[in-house]
Scaffold this motif. Structure first.
Motif, PDB file in Angstrom:
ATOM      1  N   THR A  82      -2.425 -12.798   1.310  1.00 28.98           N
ATOM      2  CA  THR A  82      -2.585 -12.048   2.556  1.00 28.98           C
ATOM      3  C   THR A  82      -1.289 -11.312   2.860  1.00 28.98           C
ATOM      4  O   THR A  82      -0.235 -11.635   2.305  1.00 28.98           O
ATOM      5  N   ASN A  83      -1.374 -10.332   3.735  1.00 26.58           N
ATOM      6  CA  ASN A  83      -0.192  -9.578   4.135  1.00 26.58           C
ATOM      7  C   ASN A  83       0.694 -10.458   5.012  1.00 26.58           C
ATOM      8  O   ASN A  83       0.310 -10.833   6.119  1.00 26.58           O
TER       9      ASN A  83
ATOM     10  N   ASP B  31       4.078  -8.136  -3.680  1.00 28.85           N
ATOM     11  CA  ASP B  31       2.964  -7.318  -3.219  1.00 28.85           C
ATOM     12  C   ASP B  31       2.257  -8.028  -2.070  1.00 28.85           C
ATOM     13  O   ASP B  31       1.631  -9.061  -2.251  1.00 28.85           O
TER      14      ASP B  31
ATOM     15  N   ALA C 180      -0.459  -8.177  -0.642  1.00 29.37           N
ATOM     16  CA  ALA C 180      -1.925  -8.032  -0.683  1.00 29.37           C
ATOM     17  C   ALA C 180      -2.349  -6.569  -0.554  1.00 29.37           C
ATOM     18  O   ALA C 180      -3.271  -6.229   0.197  1.00 29.37           O
ATOM     19  N   SER C 181      -1.693  -5.681  -1.311  1.00 33.31           N
ATOM     20  CA  SER C 181      -2.033  -4.264  -1.286  1.00 33.31           C
ATOM     21  C   SER C 181      -3.462  -4.032  -1.760  1.00 33.31           C
ATOM     22  O   SER C 181      -3.997  -4.781  -2.588  1.00 33.31           O
ATOM     23  N   THR C 182      -4.064  -2.962  -1.248  1.00 32.76           N
ATOM     24  CA  THR C 182      -5.447  -2.625  -1.618  1.00 32.76           C
ATOM     25  C   THR C 182      -5.531  -1.261  -2.296  1.00 32.76           C
ATOM     26  O   THR C 182      -6.620  -0.721  -2.485  1.00 32.76           O
ATOM     27  N   ASP C 183      -4.381  -0.684  -2.663  1.00 25.20           N
ATOM     28  CA  ASP C 183      -4.365   0.662  -3.246  1.00 25.20           C
ATOM     29  C   ASP C 183      -4.148   0.662  -4.757  1.00 25.20           C
ATOM     30  O   ASP C 183      -3.845   1.706  -5.346  1.00 25.20           O
TER      31      ASP C 183
ATOM     32  N   ASN D  93       0.795  -1.234   0.000  1.00 22.34           N
ATOM     33  CA  ASN D  93       0.000   0.000   0.000  1.00 22.34           C
ATOM     34  C   ASN D  93       0.831   1.290   0.000  1.00 22.34           C
ATOM     35  O   ASN D  93       0.510   2.258   0.682  1.00 22.34           O
TER      36      ASN D  93
ATOM     37  N   ARG E  17       2.003 -11.427  -6.297  1.00 27.62           N
ATOM     38  CA  ARG E  17       0.976 -10.935  -5.376  1.00 27.62           C
ATOM     39  C   ARG E  17       0.628 -12.027  -4.358  1.00 27.62           C
ATOM     40  O   ARG E  17       0.223 -13.133  -4.715  1.00 27.62           O
TER      41      ARG E  17
END
Length: 299
Positions: free
Chosen positions: A63-64, A34, A36-39, A8, A60
């Protein structure tokens, strides 16, 4: 091959990637892990990087997994090739000759990093450095450089901030401990290499820029320092992982001294019963290798 872990921070990631591409010694592939970015990080980078598909391999995670899990996955992917790996987080970026100068001092038995400087003024050290065997703490690059006899600072490096190693070291010593989540996974990996007689050093002519880290607070009449933080997750992981690292690489006496340090800091230096209880619980989990508690801090 560069490995960048992100979560993120798409603008900072773009800055990082652009500076990797602009190196005087060209990087053939950038593995972006990545968390688990949501941006919309991937789409943003693809829109702003020419030849995205040929330069960047996007990994990707579902999960984080934290920085530890991110570097675990990225290094596992990059180690499939017989090549040098260049490791960094998304909020840092290299000077244009950073990789070129690192390669001049690196071989298959080396773990070499650049000087990590503030991304704002580019003179102050982002992470304070204490030379091995001394109590002198350096905060400014000029002072560090003037105190050194040559361009290499032996026995110390700021891991995973522009550090360079060969994939052969991963085959020999394994991957970072992903269960650490954040804080201390880089030090554990470095101590593991050091135990295996890998050459650890910082190249004082190679530069990497990163936001100033939380500065250590003086304690015990100014003789010791402690990295305090307002993040319960970071504080917990720091205490747990530090305890585990000391137990594995330094022995029980060092664990006892660390516990005394925690008690002193949160009892006298900055009294805080809640943080004291949290860090003592974390240390107990480090002693018992309990890494499941981390999920209680993650939303």
């Amino acid at each position: 091959m560069a490995v960048v872990v992100t979560f993120n921070r798409k603008e900072l990631l773009l800055r990082c990637v652009k500076n990797i591409i602009a190196q005087t010694y060209k990087v053939k592939k950038i593995v972006v892990v990545d968390n688990a970015s949501t941006d919309g990080s991937e789409k943003y980078i693809e829109q702003n990087i020419q030849d995205f598909q040929s330069i960047i391999q996007w990994v990707r995670l579902k999960t984080n997994q934290g920085g530890a899990g991110g570097f675990y996955e990225g290094m596992k992917e990059a180690a499939k090739s017989d090549n040098y790996l260049w490791l960094m987080d998304d909020d840092g970026f290299p000077e244009s000759n950073c990789l070129k100068n690192l390669l001049l001092k690196c071989d298959k038995n080396s773990f070499v990093g650049p000087v990590v400087l503030s991304d704002k003024d580019k003179y102050r050290l982002s992470f304070t450095i204490r030379k091995p065997g001394t109590r002198k703490v350096y905060k400014d690059y000029k002072d560090l450089k003037e105190s050194s006899e040559n361009s290499m600072l032996e026995g110390i490096v700021i891991p995973f901030n522009g550090v360079l190693l060969h994939s052969d070291l991963i085959k020999r010593f394994g991957l970072p401990r992903k269960e650490y989540f954040i804080w201390g996974d880089d030090m554990e990996f470095m101590w593991r290499l050091k135990r295996g007689h890998v050459k650890i050093s910082t190249n004082l002519n190679s530069f990497f820029y990163h936001p100033i880290s939380a500065q250590s607070e003086k304690m015990f009449f100014g003789l010791l320092y402690f990295n305090n933080t307002n993040s319960d997750l970071k504080l917990y992981c720091m205490a747990r992982n530090t305890t585990k690292n000391l137990l594995d690489y330094r022995g029980g006496i060092f664990v006892l001294l660390y516990l005394m340090k925690l008690i002193w800091f949160f009892s006298f230096t900055t009294p805080d019963i809640r943080k004291l209880k949290l860090t003592l619980l974390a240390s107990y989990h480090g002693l018992t290798a309990n890494f499941a508690y981390t999920k209680k801090f993650i939303r």
